[in-house]
Design a protein around this motif. Sequence first.
Motif, PDB file in Angstrom:
ATOM      1  N   ILE A 117       0.880  -1.162   0.000  1.00 15.51           N
ATOM      2  CA  ILE A 117       0.000   0.000   0.000  1.00 15.51           C
ATOM      3  C   ILE A 117       0.919   1.212   0.000  1.00 15.51           C
ATOM      4  N   GLU A 118       0.777   2.049  -1.012  1.00 18.86           N
ATOM      5  CA  GLU A 118       1.605   3.249  -1.128  1.00 18.86           C
ATOM      6  C   GLU A 118       0.730   4.453  -0.811  1.00 18.86           C
ATOM      7  N   VAL A 119       1.199   5.302   0.083  1.00 19.44           N
ATOM      8  CA  VAL A 119       0.435   6.475   0.504  1.00 19.44           C
ATOM      9  C   VAL A 119       1.329   7.707   0.389  1.00 19.44           C
ATOM     10  N   ASN A 120       0.783   8.779  -0.162  1.00 18.02           N
ATOM     11  CA  ASN A 120       1.506  10.041  -0.239  1.00 18.02           C
ATOM     12  C   ASN A 120       1.106  10.887   0.968  1.00 18.02           C
ATOM     13  N   PRO A 121       1.990  11.030   1.965  1.00 20.17           N
ATOM     14  CA  PRO A 121       1.626  11.755   3.184  1.00 20.17           C
ATOM     15  C   PRO A 121       1.558  13.268   3.009  1.00 20.17           C
ATOM     16  N   HIS A 122       2.043  13.780   1.892  1.00 20.62           N
ATOM     17  CA  HIS A 122       2.147  15.228   1.717  1.00 20.62           C
ATOM     18  C   HIS A 122       0.905  15.890   1.126  1.00 20.62           C
ATOM     19  N   ILE A 123      -0.049  15.121   0.654  1.00 19.79           N
ATOM     20  CA  ILE A 123      -1.200  15.756  -0.008  1.00 19.79           C
ATOM     21  C   ILE A 123      -2.526  15.529   0.717  1.00 19.79           C
ATOM     22  N   HIS A 124      -2.466  14.966   1.916  1.00 17.34           N
ATOM     23  CA  HIS A 124      -3.681  14.804   2.708  1.00 17.34           C
ATOM     24  C   HIS A 124      -3.964  16.087   3.477  1.00 17.34           C
ATOM     25  N   ASN A 125      -5.245  16.387   3.658  1.00 19.22           N
ATOM     26  CA  ASN A 125      -5.631  17.612   4.363  1.00 19.22           C
ATOM     27  C   ASN A 125      -5.502  17.498   5.873  1.00 19.22           C
ATOM     28  N   ASN A 126      -5.619  16.266   6.390  1.00 17.84           N
ATOM     29  CA  ASN A 126      -5.551  16.069   7.840  1.00 17.84           C
ATOM     30  C   ASN A 126      -5.284  14.597   8.132  1.00 17.84           C
ATOM     31  N   ILE A 127      -5.077  14.290   9.402  1.00 18.46           N
ATOM     32  CA  ILE A 127      -4.726  12.924   9.798  1.00 18.46           C
ATOM     33  C   ILE A 127      -5.868  11.939   9.536  1.00 18.46           C
ATOM     34  N   VAL A 128      -7.107  12.375   9.696  1.00 15.56           N
ATOM     35  CA  VAL A 128      -8.244  11.471   9.457  1.00 15.56           C
ATOM     36  C   VAL A 128      -8.301  11.089   7.975  1.00 15.56           C
ATOM     37  N   GLU A 129      -8.065  12.034   7.091  1.00 14.49           N
ATOM     38  CA  GLU A 129      -8.032  11.727   5.656  1.00 14.49           C
ATOM     39  C   GLU A 129      -6.886  10.761   5.344  1.00 14.49           C
ATOM     40  N   PHE A 130      -5.761  10.932   5.995  1.00 16.80           N
ATOM     41  CA  PHE A 130      -4.616  10.042   5.842  1.00 16.80           C
ATOM     42  C   PHE A 130      -4.987   8.614   6.251  1.00 16.80           C
ATOM     43  N   ILE A 131      -5.670   8.481   7.392  1.00 18.67           N
ATOM     44  CA  ILE A 131      -6.130   7.178   7.880  1.00 18.67           C
ATOM     45  C   ILE A 131      -7.165   6.587   6.920  1.00 18.67           C
TER      46      ILE A 131
END
Length: 103
Positions: A31-45
Amino acid sequence: IGVTGVQTCALPIFKSRSKLLGQFILDDNIIEVNPHIHNNIVEFIETIIHEYVHFQQNPNEYDYLERKYRFKNYFDHPHEYEAESLALKFSKKCYKDIKNKLS
């Protein structure tokens, strides 16, 4: 990520080269996730949960449905709808659980 009774896969890999929030890469089983373009931690999760659901889904069925119905909207695809629904359902609880563990 290991859960009793659930398949396991590699932990998420955090990369900023993608313009996508995240993706499950079947061939590499990551699973690849881009941590730099999420608006907040909940969106990241939400992204991690969404991609983990894709890991659990049958990729052949995904491709079959895509070819058969040629969905015009992203979330009209049943696999995308399921992944997003579960991500929205569990992301806030997951955030609270993480926050409580860190307190």
